[in-house]
Scaffold this active site. Structure first.
Site, PDB file in Angstrom:
ATOM      1  N   HIS A 131       0.833  -1.201   0.000  1.00 32.76           N
ATOM      2  CA  HIS A 131       0.000   0.000   0.000  1.00 32.76           C
ATOM      3  C   HIS A 131       0.871   1.255   0.000  1.00 32.76           C
ATOM      4  O   HIS A 131       2.082   1.190   0.224  1.00 32.76           O
ATOM      5  CB  HIS A 131      -0.923   0.030   1.226  1.00 32.76           C
ATOM      6  CG  HIS A 131      -2.122  -0.854   1.101  1.00 32.76           C
ATOM      7  ND1 HIS A 131      -2.099  -2.177   1.461  1.00 32.76           N
ATOM      8  CD2 HIS A 131      -3.380  -0.601   0.642  1.00 32.76           C
ATOM      9  CE1 HIS A 131      -3.288  -2.711   1.236  1.00 32.76           C
ATOM     10  NE2 HIS A 131      -4.087  -1.773   0.743  1.00 32.76           N
ATOM     11  N   LYS A 135      -0.769   4.925   4.486  1.00 29.14           N
ATOM     12  CA  LYS A 135      -1.668   3.983   5.162  1.00 29.14           C
ATOM     13  C   LYS A 135      -1.200   3.780   6.600  1.00 29.14           C
ATOM     14  O   LYS A 135      -0.034   3.463   6.850  1.00 29.14           O
ATOM     15  CB  LYS A 135      -1.723   2.647   4.413  1.00 29.14           C
ATOM     16  CG  LYS A 135      -2.731   1.678   5.025  1.00 29.14           C
ATOM     17  CD  LYS A 135      -3.029   0.514   4.108  1.00 29.14           C
ATOM     18  CE  LYS A 135      -4.006  -0.472   4.747  1.00 29.14           C
ATOM     19  NZ  LYS A 135      -5.302   0.164   5.053  1.00 29.14           N
TER      20      LYS A 135
END
Length: 242
Positions: A131, A135
């Site tokens: 990600h 995040k």
């Protein structure tokens, strides 16, 4: 349909655009410090906030008799508490680690594959998720959902972030752990890979998100579906995957 957006970061803004394109109205855009004014006018709320705000947001929806769709992760140790409150208030609730239509199909394939692979102990499973660097939680909620899908359909007993050290687990316990590797790179919206590896070959299943559109569209579709219903549901209900 009148929608309250609880959390107005990048995801909230994409959800707003897609909701407006589908003919809906936004009656509240709640960021961290502003109030819930406008929530009671909503037909449904969509929560993509932060872990520390999720429980307050969801609780406020139940108190206001507003169905809620929550895509926030990192707070699920209080999930059963929210389920109980939903039932007490006769509300409607869907919480998902990922609302993408493709990811929910991926979840189904993951469970089916886990059932097949449970018969072949020469293959060892591992999960990798990648990600963007902003995040907050690791592993991702989607990776945890994938791991839970394998746990429910195999002899594995738990998942662990990265590969566990053998000095606190017996060899038998070590074999029963699903290692999850979490990477944070650039602006990647989300890539999840389930790998079954043996000495002779490997079976790999991967989902790659190209942007946030899929997450947002799935959340809006879930919001459209839940209006007028009562109870706690999942994306399996929304997509008729049960």
């Amino acid at each position: 349909m009148k929608i309250a957006l609880l959390g107005y970061g990048k995801m909230g803004q994409v959800i707003e655009r897609i909701a407006l394109e589908r003919g809906h109205e936004i009656v509240l855009k709640k960021e961290e410090k502003n109030t819930f004014d406008g929530l009671s006018a909503a037909d449904v709320a969509i929560d993509f906030s932060v872990p520390t705000a999720a429980v307050s947001n969801i609780s406020s929806c139940f108190q206001a008799n507003v169905p809620v769709i929550s895509g926030t992760t990192g707070w699920l140790e209080q999930y059963e508490e929210m389920v109980a409150l939903c039932n007490q208030k006769k509300g409607a609730f869907i919480s998902s680690s990922n609302f993408s239509l493709g990811v929910n199909i991926f979840f189904e394939l993951n469970e089916y594959l886990a059932k097949i692979m449970s018969k072949f102990d020469t293959y060892k499973v591992a999960i990798e998720e990648i990600h963007h660097t902003q995040k907050l939680d690791a592993p991702s909620g989607t990776a945890i959902s994938l791991a839970n899908g394998i746990l429910a359909n195999s002899s594995y007993t738990n998942w662990t972030l990265e590969k566990p050290e053998a000095n606190h687990l017996s060899p038998n316990e070590l074999e029963k752990q699903i290692p999850i590797k979490a990477k944070r790179i650039g602006t990647i919206p989300g890539t999840h890979t389930v790998n079954y590896n043996s000495a002779v070959d490997a079976i790999e299943m991967k989902h790659t998100a190209h942007n946030r559109e899929g997450f947002a569209l799935g959340a809006v579709i879930a919001a459209e579906w839940i209006v007028g219903k009562q109870g706690v549901f999942t994306m399996k209900d929304v997509l008729e995957l049960k």
